[in-house]
Structures are given as structure tokens and as C-alpha cells.
Design an enzyme around this catalytic site. Sequence first.
Site, mmCIF file in Angstrom:
data_model
loop_
_atom_site.group_PDB
_atom_site.id
_atom_site.type_symbol
_atom_site.label_atom_id
_atom_site.label_comp_id
_atom_site.label_asym_id
_atom_site.label_seq_id
_atom_site.Cartn_x
_atom_site.Cartn_y
_atom_site.Cartn_z
ATOM 1 N N ALA A 319 -1.703 0.542 -7.163
ATOM 2 C CA ALA A 319 -1.864 1.890 -6.609
ATOM 3 C C ALA A 319 -1.684 1.803 -5.253
ATOM 4 C CB ALA A 319 -3.638 2.096 -6.836
ATOM 5 N N ILE A 322 -4.085 0.592 0.976
ATOM 6 C CA ILE A 322 -4.424 -0.771 1.487
ATOM 7 C C ILE A 322 -5.309 -1.450 0.615
ATOM 8 C CG2 ILE A 322 -5.585 -2.152 3.416
ATOM 9 C CD1 ILE A 322 -5.335 0.210 5.046
ATOM 10 N N LYS A 323 -4.612 -2.767 0.152
ATOM 11 C CA LYS A 323 -5.497 -3.463 -0.816
ATOM 12 C C LYS A 323 -6.861 -3.755 -0.541
ATOM 13 C CE LYS A 323 -1.103 -5.475 -2.876
ATOM 14 N NZ LYS A 323 -0.352 -6.686 -3.315
ATOM 15 N N GLY A 324 -7.751 -3.890 -1.413
ATOM 16 C CA GLY A 324 -8.955 -3.969 -1.182
ATOM 17 C C GLY A 324 -9.080 -5.564 -1.309
ATOM 18 N N ASP A 375 -17.488 9.887 -9.972
ATOM 19 C CA ASP A 375 -17.952 9.176 -11.380
ATOM 20 C C ASP A 375 -17.014 8.172 -11.902
ATOM 21 O OD1 ASP A 375 -19.835 8.613 -13.417
ATOM 22 O OD2 ASP A 375 -19.209 10.483 -14.365
#
Length: 579
Positions: A319, A322-324, A375
Amino acid sequence: MNTNQEVNFSTETVNNITEGFDHYINEFKKLTILAPEYFKTRNWREMQANHRKRLRLYKDLVKSCCDSIDVLKANKGENRAFWVEVKNQYTQAIKNRQDRELAETFYNSVIRKSIHQLAVDEELMYVHEGYDACDLHPNENLYYSYPSTWGLQKIIRQIVQDFDFGVPYYNKEEDIQLLVRAVREVILSRYETTKDTVTQVLKSVFYRNKAAYLIGRTRVGEKWMPFIIPFLHSENGIYVDTLIFDPKIMAHMFSFSRSYFMVEVDIPSQMVSFLNAVISHKQIHELYNAIGFNKHGKTEFYRDFLLHMEESSDQFEIAEGIKGMVMTVFTLPSYNIVFKLIKDHFEPPKDMTRQEVKEKYKLVSLHDRVGRMADTHEFEYFSLPLNRISPELIQELKNTVNSLLIFKEEKLIIKHLYTERKMTPLNIFLESCDHEDAKFAVEDYGNSILQLAQANIFPGDMMTKNFGVTRQKRVIFYDYDEIEFLTDMNFRWKPKPENYEQIYASSPWYDIARNDIFPVDFKRFMIGRKDVKDHFLQYHKDLFDPNHWKNIQHRITKGELLHAFPYPKEIRFRPSLTA
């Protein structure tokens, strides 16, 4: 073991599952019918507690049902032929039910918990059945009908009379005239009524938080014109708050960022069919979620996903954004969903466990999302075709979530993941949008944080990368690993240094507890875009004031439920009234 014993085992298992499902439906209805009484008595705390109790119900009763068939399971193990026979018998047992789509989902949940590591299996589970498994014939018990020959005044008066909330109105006559005026301004100014014009209003009232909603439609101009009428209950009585015709506002009221409604439903598929004609922007699985059947909503979502996979050919990829440090996130470009997996190891300063992250997501699923938290659906042993996964994503998954992966023939099975609506990360949105959109986005960013606070949620990490922008340009929070209850936090002013050592100290010279929050520090990281930063700091100056946060805490601890309107305040009939 003889054939009679085989039949007895399968029959008893079917009986246990059907009884388990009946128990779930009965308990679901018992909790749902409490909502009108809580609305009548303005018992908002119990309204919320009852909502959480209903959300927990499904999982608890599936577990109870699984426990009841443990003895049978011990005898039969994971015998495939046994479960095929169980499914065949169960199909016959539920074939005349008017809620059989829900019964099929309940069965799927039971078998998934009964057979270890069971991925989707078309022979053993109900995979491709649709929401319209029940006949959608016209049902006059579903709604009231009001012919145009009555005239507008009589129709509105009759609608108000048909929905008696059991307490006096604040000003019933004024409510009626406000509704009449709104209909004239929006509908009768554009369309002429004919002998075929009719108004239909669902008999079931939709309750959520402090509001009760009537949902209806009017046949005019050779099409259906949907509407929603919100009612609020103040200390001075019941009153109509507005009349909503805007389909975008209606869609938002049924949004993935909103809690589910408490609404009595006799035939779920018929209710969904009516809503689908009224709230046309929403997908079927979202409507099942909205009326409280979120587990079947998950089933319908998965069916939609399978259909999309058949009709598309693009590949899953990492995705954007910024990578989490906690989650690995990937998506299918052609599909409006992201898939989130908890990493095997977290980078500093994150010091939590995978189970703690799961608990944060569970908290969100049980809490009022006030239109500001997305959700999610939680899946186990989720199967993807390997040839649809990009090499870069395969490598990323192996590097970050390898313990969750099972490579099996031409499939990748993921042991645990969450699905969530795809949004544009706010930091990316702000990089490319024009000035006016940027101003609106940063205003809504601050609004989302404050509305979460009013729902007793402190987001924790409030950097813009943890918020998304929807297609309607609404800002939603979606990173839950650091959320806490607002009432557990200690909001402080920063102590002023008093000497040279304190001024030039390389680290804070004052004590800081784990739950201490210094709002003045928010200014350093919240908005990086220079042309809107000053506007944001001025527009949301309360965000940086500890006393503002403490005031919200005080109101919550006093027991006050701060109502979050799911529609613009400017369309309210009497903006000064509060519930």
C-alpha cells in the site's frame, strides 16, 4: 462405527448448531428491543453498554455452540465426510427460514472454529450464496404507506403520530410545520405529485447513541426520493432535528466509520433490500453491518471480494504511504480495501505485543466510532492466489510477517489479517491537493481528533500518516496500536525552566509518567504543509490547551454522553437545542 451411529452424530451436531443459531437470534432481538426504552428514558450509558453487549454476543454464542459439539468432534475428529453430511442436513433444516443467509454464516463460523486451520472450503462451507437467499416479495409489514391524495399536512401529521416515542414532544406542531416546509422546499419545488406518488417509511426505528431515525422514500418524478428524519430527546422532550434528502449525507450516516444501528428486523434480507434502494451508495455488506449483522456483513464482503477477483487481473501490492512500525499493509489497486497484518517484530520505540495490538483493534470494534474511526473485519486463514501477488509484496511479507504465512501449492494462506476501507493517507493527500482542499482537510483533521476525544478516545500517535481521507474528503483515523481511553491520560502544561541547567538540559529535567501528555508539543508534528500550518494552529488552538482536554475528560467522567451529529449542524432545524 455403523451407519446409524454416523447419522446420529451428524444429526445431533446439526441440532446443536440450529439451536445455537436460534439462541443467538433470540438474544440479539432481546438486546435490540431495549433501545427504544433507553431512548425514552434518556439512559445513554445503558444504551452504549447494551450496544457493546450485542457486539460481543455473536462470538460468545459461537464459542458456546462449539463447546456443545466438542464431544462429537472428539469422536469424529476432522472427518471430511462427516462435515459434508452435517452441511447437507443443516441446509435442509434451515431451508424455510426467512433469515437463512444469517444461519449459513453462523454455520460457517462454527465449522471454522471446529476444524483447525480451515481456510475457505466450498464443499464444507456456504461460500457463494447471496444476501437475497430469501424471497424479496413486497411486504406491507415492513413499512407504512402514505398516499399523495392525503395532502402533505396530513401525511406529515400521520407519520409523526405513527411513531410515538412514549414521551411528550418539545413542540410537536412546530416539528410538523418544519417538516412540511422542508418537503416543500426540496421536493415540491422540483416535482409535481401524481396519483402514483406515495411515501413509504420503515416501521422499524433506527437507534444510535442519542438519536432515533426514521428512514423512508417518496415516489415522485418517476423515481424514489429517499429521506431520513432524525429525532432527539432532550430534557424538554422529543423533537425533530432535521429532514435529510442529500444522498451523500445519508451514505455517511451508514458509513464504515459509524457504529451499527439498533433496529428491530424481522426479515433481514428484506430490510437490506429496502435500504439498498434508499441508500444506494452503500454496498450490501455495509448495509448488513449497519443493521447489526456485521458477521454476515463480513460474509457478504468476502463474496464481493471473490467476485472481484474473478473479474480482475491486477496484482496485490504494498500500500502507498509511509510503512508502519506495527502493521504491514497491502492492497489490490482495483479494489477499495486494504489488508493489514500485525508484524512479527516492532521497531523501537514500539514495545507492545501482537496480542496487545489485537486488543486495541477489539476495543475499536466495541466502541462508538463517531464517524472518525474505520471499521475492520478480522479474518483467519485468508487465502490468496500466489500468481496475483507481486514479487515485491511477497518479499515484504516474508520480511515482516513470515510467521503468519503458509505457502500451499498455488495459494498463500495468511493466518490472521484485518480488512479496512482504502483511504488516501492524509500526509499524501496534503502533498498534492490545492490550497482550499488542504485548508478543509486540516480543519477536519483537527475535528476528527476532538470528536474522538468526546467519545473518550485518545488516538496516541496523531501524525497525519495515521489518518486517511475518504472519497468525500472526510478525515478518518485508522491506526489503532496506540489508542487509549481519554480519561486515562494526564494532560499537562510544560513546566517552565527556572535556571541555566534546565534551559539547556539535553533531556527533560522534569518527571514524565507514561500517561502524561503535553498538548503544546502537538504543534511540532501535526501539520507540515507551510501554507496551511498557521491556519490550522489558529483554527484548532484548543488542541494545544491542556485545559480544553481536561474539560472534555470532566464531562465524560460526570457521565455525559457527548453526541456526535452524523450530519452537518447547519441543516439542523434548531441548532441551539442539545440532546
